[in-house]
Write a protein that holds these residues in place. Structure first.
Motif, short mmCIF file in Angstrom:
data_model
loop_
_atom_site.label_atom_id
_atom_site.label_comp_id
_atom_site.label_asym_id
_atom_site.label_seq_id
_atom_site.Cartn_x
_atom_site.Cartn_y
_atom_site.Cartn_z
N CYS A 1 0.84 -1.20 0.00
CA CYS A 1 0.00 0.00 0.00
C CYS A 1 0.88 1.24 0.00
O CYS A 1 1.82 1.35 0.79
N VAL A 2 0.57 2.16 -0.89
CA VAL A 2 1.20 3.48 -0.90
C VAL A 2 0.23 4.44 -0.22
O VAL A 2 -0.85 4.70 -0.72
N VAL B 1 -1.07 -3.96 -5.40
CA VAL B 1 -0.73 -2.60 -4.99
C VAL B 1 -2.01 -1.79 -4.83
O VAL B 1 -2.90 -1.85 -5.69
N SER B 2 -2.09 -1.05 -3.75
CA SER B 2 -3.23 -0.17 -3.53
C SER B 2 -2.74 1.19 -3.05
O SER B 2 -1.57 1.35 -2.68
N ILE B 3 -3.64 2.15 -3.05
CA ILE B 3 -3.32 3.52 -2.61
C ILE B 3 -4.28 3.93 -1.52
O ILE B 3 -5.50 3.74 -1.64
N LEU B 4 -3.74 4.49 -0.45
CA LEU B 4 -4.54 5.10 0.59
C LEU B 4 -4.66 6.59 0.29
O LEU B 4 -3.66 7.29 0.17
N ALA B 5 -5.87 7.07 0.11
CA ALA B 5 -6.10 8.49 -0.17
C ALA B 5 -7.42 8.89 0.45
O ALA B 5 -8.17 8.05 0.98
N ARG B 6 -7.72 10.17 0.38
CA ARG B 6 -8.99 10.64 0.92
C ARG B 6 -9.43 11.87 0.17
O ARG B 6 -8.67 12.46 -0.61
N GLY B 7 -10.67 12.27 0.39
CA GLY B 7 -11.20 13.49 -0.18
C GLY B 7 -11.21 13.51 -1.70
O GLY B 7 -11.49 12.51 -2.35
N ARG B 8 -10.86 14.67 -2.24
CA ARG B 8 -10.92 14.85 -3.69
C ARG B 8 -9.88 14.02 -4.41
O ARG B 8 -10.10 13.58 -5.54
N THR B 9 -8.74 13.78 -3.75
CA THR B 9 -7.72 12.94 -4.37
C THR B 9 -8.24 11.52 -4.55
O THR B 9 -8.07 10.91 -5.61
N LEU B 10 -8.88 10.98 -3.53
CA LEU B 10 -9.46 9.65 -3.62
C LEU B 10 -10.47 9.59 -4.77
O LEU B 10 -10.46 8.66 -5.58
N ALA B 11 -11.34 10.59 -4.85
CA ALA B 11 -12.36 10.61 -5.91
C ALA B 11 -11.73 10.68 -7.29
O ALA B 11 -12.17 9.99 -8.22
N ASP B 12 -10.70 11.51 -7.44
CA ASP B 12 -10.05 11.65 -8.75
C ASP B 12 -9.39 10.36 -9.18
O ASP B 12 -9.47 9.96 -10.35
N ILE B 13 -8.69 9.69 -8.25
CA ILE B 13 -7.99 8.45 -8.61
C ILE B 13 -9.00 7.36 -8.94
O ILE B 13 -8.80 6.56 -9.86
N ASP C 1 0.85 -5.76 4.00
CA ASP C 1 2.13 -6.32 4.42
C ASP C 1 3.27 -5.31 4.36
O ASP C 1 4.22 -5.39 5.14
N VAL C 2 3.19 -4.37 3.43
CA VAL C 2 4.17 -3.28 3.33
C VAL C 2 3.40 -2.00 3.10
O VAL C 2 2.54 -1.93 2.20
N VAL C 3 3.68 -0.98 3.90
CA VAL C 3 3.04 0.32 3.75
C VAL C 3 4.13 1.37 3.53
O VAL C 3 5.00 1.56 4.39
N PHE C 4 4.09 2.01 2.37
CA PHE C 4 4.98 3.12 2.06
C PHE C 4 4.29 4.41 2.48
O PHE C 4 3.23 4.75 1.95
#
Length: 339
Positions: free
Chosen positions: A18-19, A40-52, A82-85
């Protein structure tokens, strides 16, 4: 190394990466990882989450342009990893450390990809460093409590990137990382992670003394980032033109004394640092990009923390204090005006 590569190949359908943080560095790493690796996944929130979610992520680098769809959600939506960047701006790390708690299990590797002096600097360092809290980056010891040292692998970024939208980044100078155990022990997990990153086109090496490349990067940032805000110019002018280059050299010399007091062995000599920075051309520092975008500056981790380390050793940094104060004033004034 072949055994490590075979081990990574066996695990690649099991390890969950996870990034956390979708800024320029986060998008760069996530895109390169996801292009070669299935989980691979991405942790995001708000407008960034919606855009991605709507557009996916995209990266332009030396290998060309690529756009990908990658799972993106809040921590609760992603589950155990298992791995968080960790890829935030330094001042946003305390909140991100809280946000990622649902991602962590006992063996999760935490890889902070963050500018400046890290909260873990004195963790696991042995008798050569007396333990201290670094108030500029972890005033309430939250990071120490939320991010267990045994799970942390030190990381230093050796590339620049710019985010051109909430879901797209550009990184044209080669994507390089240095990994290392914060207790300076040689452990298989660092080499295995390094092999995985290399297989994904992220040039990665493992250092047995992670604080050496860390200080090299910190000094490169300290001598250029705050001054770039004060002068509002790019690296070529900062390090190649008088009188700015003279100021850069003085900032560099102040930081070198502090680094030496902690036993650091820089990976580039001062002259090479200056030439390397000037050779970057009309590249804006990350701090100047933040200033022009009206975002808070990473002055705490890049400047205040080094000044604090100097104070511990009885070393004053008068010019660094002055340039930092002016950069902070300009940033605060710009944000007030925008508000």
């Amino acid at each position: 190394m072949k055994d490590v590569e075979d081990n990574i190949a066996e695990q690649q359908h099991q390890l969950r990466l996870c990034v956390a943080g979708a800024g320029a560095i986060g998008i760069t790493l996530a895109t390169k990882l996801a292009a070669q690796y299935p989980n691979v996944s991405i942790l995001a929130r708000g407008r960034t989450l919606a855009d991605i979610r709507e557009k996916g992520i995209a990266l332009t680098d030396r290998d060309g342009h690529r756009a990908l769809e990658v799972p993106v959600a809040s921590a609760e939506g992603l589950g155990i990893q298992d791995v968080v960047f960790l890829c935030p701006k330094a001042q946003d790390l305390p909140q991100l450390a809280k946000d990622i708690q649902p991602l962590l299990h006992e063996g999760t590797l935490i890889v902070p990809v963050v500018n400046g002096i890290p909260w873990w600097y004195f963790e696991g360092a042995g008798a050569s460093h007396r333990p201290h809290d670094i108030h500029a980056v972890d005033p309430g010891r939250e990071l120490k409590a939320l991010l267990p040292s045994a799970c942390v692998i030190g990381c230093v970024t050796m590339f620049t990137a710019a985010r051109i939208s909430r879901s797209e980044a550009v990184a044209m100078n080669g994507v390089k990382l240095v990994l290392g155990e914060i207790d300076n022990q040689d452990k298989p997990r660092s080499h295995e992670l390094g092999a995985l990153l290399n297989a994904c086109g992220i040039e990665t090496r493992v250092s047995e003394r992670i604080r050496d490349p860390l200080w090299t990067k910190v000094i490169a940032n300290l001598m250029s980032n705050p001054l770039s805000v004060v002068a509002e110019t790019h690296l070529r002018d900062l390090c190649g033109l008088e009188p700015l280059s003279r100021v850069v050299k003085q900032l560099l010399n102040e930081a070198l004394l502090v680094a030496a007091s902690y036993g650091a062995r820089l990976e580039l000599d001062p002259e090479s640092l200056m030439k390397f920075a000037a050779g970057m051309g009309e590249v804006k520092t990350s701090m100047l990009q933040d200033y022009e975008s009206g975002h808070p500056l990473e002055l705490g981790a890049i400047c205040d923390a080094v000044i604090e380390l100097g104070d511990i050793r009885g070393l004053d940094m008068p010019l660094t204090r002055t340039i930092t104060a002016i950069a902070r004033y300009k940033s605060d004034a710009a944000m007030r005006a925008a508000a």
